[in-house]
Design a protein around this motif. Structure first.
Motif, PDB file in Angstrom:
ATOM      1  N   ARG A 184       0.662  -0.993   0.024  1.00 36.04           N
ATOM      2  CA  ARG A 184       0.010   0.242   0.014  1.00 36.04           C
ATOM      3  C   ARG A 184       0.914   1.401  -0.174  1.00 36.04           C
ATOM      4  NH1 ARG A 184      -5.015   1.822   0.629  1.00 36.04           N
ATOM      5  NH2 ARG A 184      -5.302   3.754   1.883  1.00 36.04           N
ATOM      6  N   VAL A 185       0.199   2.212  -0.908  1.00 36.43           N
ATOM      7  CA  VAL A 185       1.104   3.637  -0.873  1.00 36.43           C
ATOM      8  C   VAL A 185      -0.098   4.581  -0.409  1.00 36.43           C
ATOM      9  CG1 VAL A 185       1.925   5.320  -2.362  1.00 36.43           C
ATOM     10  CG2 VAL A 185       3.087   2.832  -2.294  1.00 36.43           C
ATOM     11  N   THR A 186       0.318   5.579   0.287  1.00 31.70           N
ATOM     12  CA  THR A 186      -0.422   6.628   0.406  1.00 31.70           C
ATOM     13  C   THR A 186       0.002   7.867  -0.218  1.00 31.70           C
ATOM     14  OG1 THR A 186      -1.500   5.712   2.535  1.00 31.70           O
ATOM     15  CG2 THR A 186      -1.840   8.004   2.247  1.00 31.70           C
ATOM     16  N   LEU A 211       5.398   5.332   2.020  1.00 31.31           N
ATOM     17  CA  LEU A 211       5.582   3.889   1.856  1.00 31.31           C
ATOM     18  C   LEU A 211       5.909   3.307   3.386  1.00 31.31           C
ATOM     19  CD1 LEU A 211       8.191   4.218  -1.134  1.00 31.31           C
ATOM     20  CD2 LEU A 211       5.894   3.407  -1.227  1.00 31.31           C
ATOM     21  N   PRO A 212       5.827   1.984   3.211  1.00 33.92           N
ATOM     22  CA  PRO A 212       6.093   1.379   4.747  1.00 33.92           C
ATOM     23  C   PRO A 212       7.269   1.699   5.069  1.00 33.92           C
ATOM     24  CG  PRO A 212       5.157  -0.059   2.969  1.00 33.92           C
ATOM     25  CD  PRO A 212       5.391   1.115   2.235  1.00 33.92           C
ATOM     26  N   GLY A 213       8.373   1.871   4.471  1.00 33.27           N
ATOM     27  CA  GLY A 213       9.587   2.349   4.980  1.00 33.27           C
ATOM     28  C   GLY A 213       9.704   3.848   5.260  1.00 33.27           C
ATOM     29  N   GLY A 214       8.829   4.798   4.681  1.00 34.47           N
ATOM     30  CA  GLY A 214       8.935   6.171   5.319  1.00 34.47           C
ATOM     31  C   GLY A 214       8.580   7.109   3.919  1.00 34.47           C
ATOM     32  N   PRO A 215       8.469   8.325   4.132  1.00 34.55           N
ATOM     33  CA  PRO A 215       8.072   9.192   3.043  1.00 34.55           C
ATOM     34  C   PRO A 215       9.086   9.308   2.039  1.00 34.55           C
ATOM     35  CG  PRO A 215       8.664  10.350   5.002  1.00 34.55           C
ATOM     36  CD  PRO A 215       8.761   9.255   5.503  1.00 34.55           C
ATOM     37  N   GLN A 216       8.405   9.606   1.019  1.00 31.90           N
ATOM     38  CA  GLN A 216       9.291   9.789  -0.375  1.00 31.90           C
ATOM     39  C   GLN A 216       8.874  10.863  -0.910  1.00 31.90           C
ATOM     40  OE1 GLN A 216      12.299   8.048  -1.085  1.00 31.90           O
ATOM     41  NE2 GLN A 216      12.107   6.827   0.498  1.00 31.90           N
ATOM     42  N   ARG A 217       9.607  11.687  -1.770  1.00 24.95           N
ATOM     43  CA  ARG A 217       9.324  12.692  -2.714  1.00 24.95           C
ATOM     44  C   ARG A 217       9.552  12.501  -4.235  1.00 24.95           C
ATOM     45  NH1 ARG A 217      12.478  16.641  -1.738  1.00 24.95           N
ATOM     46  NH2 ARG A 217      11.413  18.492  -2.040  1.00 24.95           N
ATOM     47  N   TYR A 218       8.704  12.416  -5.075  1.00 26.86           N
ATOM     48  CA  TYR A 218       8.692  12.422  -6.267  1.00 26.86           C
ATOM     49  C   TYR A 218       8.531  13.488  -7.129  1.00 26.86           C
ATOM     50  CZ  TYR A 218       8.973   7.139  -4.639  1.00 26.86           C
ATOM     51  OH  TYR A 218       9.289   6.293  -4.108  1.00 26.86           O
TER      52      TYR A 218
END
Length: 333
Positions: free
Chosen positions: A21-23, A45-52
């Motif tokens: 799952r991704v929010t 993401l399950p591993g933490g926030p990401q910036r795209y």
């Protein structure tokens, strides 16, 4: 439209990232982008926030611009060659998710606005270092040479790149039915003074101040690869150094940022071919001509192409200044 597809986008990113799952926590359109749209996408993401950044087509476009699948391949080739570009992550070429193709890359920090970079010493405290760094980035781009199976969509120039460009510009002008005596003079000058053809390399074709990011005085990403193609490497140097891309800082020949010799020192130190300084003025004239043609093409999109746009209409107002530059650079004696 993209805002309405937030859940579909989140599900697609989850599939690409291999997670359950991704929010999508943030989704906003970035400034700029007359030809393409860029969207800031923040996800959890399950591993933490990401910036795209999501890059897709704008409602209008330019025929010579690459599609998103092609631009993704160019980003990938550049990234693999060690060029400082945002890492390309995933491509959706079919348009099934958002209704049009797109790709996702990592988001890099920095300022791209040319008028700020040339004026604000707080943004660029060491202009010599930045000019040299840009030269090194260009040299890395030019290590990419044909043939390349991953870039087989790029056509080879029909003959020497300079003369091929002149033919293309002249064919477009001839089709408009409007006299352009200064541009015709410039085309004839370019034709008569064309240098011998050298080895072909990948040219970014829009590497200029305004198309790279700078943070804390360091280059963080070379952007906007939609016009890249095989050509003469000096075309990139000429485009970067053309007066029209110095944003008023005309005394700094390297893109309004620094000295030309610093740019070339970085280029040659990175392993780029020794640059024949005598040829650079030719490619600056070529760059000025190219931007004049593009400006007229943008205006034509507004006047005759059915794309009502104040930005497109105003672009043609740069042509008289470009014509003055062309006359000054090509005057005899």
């Amino acid at each position: 439209m993209i805002e309405e597809k937030r859940e579909d986008l989140a599900a697609w990113i989850a599939g690409q990232a291999g997670v359950e799952r991704v929010t999508v926590t943030g989704l906003s359109k970035l400034s700029g982008g007359a030809i393409q749209e860029n969207w800031a996408v923040d996800v959890e993401l399950p591993g933490g926030p990401q910036r795209y950044v999501l890059r897709t087509d704008s409602p209008s476009g330019v025929a010579v611009s690459h599609g998103r699948a092609q631009e993704y391949a160019l980003f990938r080739a550049a990234f693999d060659a060690g060029v400082t570009v945002p890492e390309p992550l995933w491509l959706e070429p079919a348009g099934d998710v958002l209704g049009k193709p797109f790709f996702v890359m990592r988001r890099v920090n920095g300022v791209a606005a040319g008028h700020r970079l040339v004026k604000d010493d707080a943004l660029v405290p060491d202009r010599t270092a930045l000019a040299r760094r840009i030269g090194r980035e260009m040299a890395r781009i030019h290590t990419i040479r044909p043939p390349r199976a991953d870039l087989d969509f790029l056509p080879l120039p029909d003959g020497p790149p300079a003369l091929a460009a002149v033919r293309g510009f002249r064919a477009w002008l001839d089709g408009q039915g409007t006299p352009q005596p200064v541009l015709e003079w410039g085309l004839r000058w370019l034709e008569r003074n064309a240098p011998p053809a050298g080895a072909l390399a990948l040219c970014h074709n829009d590497f200029r101040t305004g198309n790279y990011m700078v943070a804390d005085g360091e280059l963080t990403g070379v952007l906007d690869w939609e016009f890249a193609g095989w050509g003469d490497p000096l075309a990139d140097i000429g485009w970067f150094c053309a007066p029209c891309w110095r944003f008023g800082a005309r005394k700094r020949e390297a893109g309004g940022i620094g000295a030309l010799e610093d740019l070339l020192a970085g280029y040659e130190a990175e392993g780029g071919a020794a640059v024949d300084r005598s040829l650079i003025p030719y490619w600056i004239v070529m760059a000025t001509m190219r931007w004049a043609i593009i400006a007229l093409q943008q205006a034509a999109r507004h006047v005759r192409g059915g794309e009502t746009s104040l930005e497109l209409a105003l672009t043609a107002h740069v042509v008289p200044e470009l014509e003055l530059d062309l006359l000054a650079m090509t005057k005899e004696g």
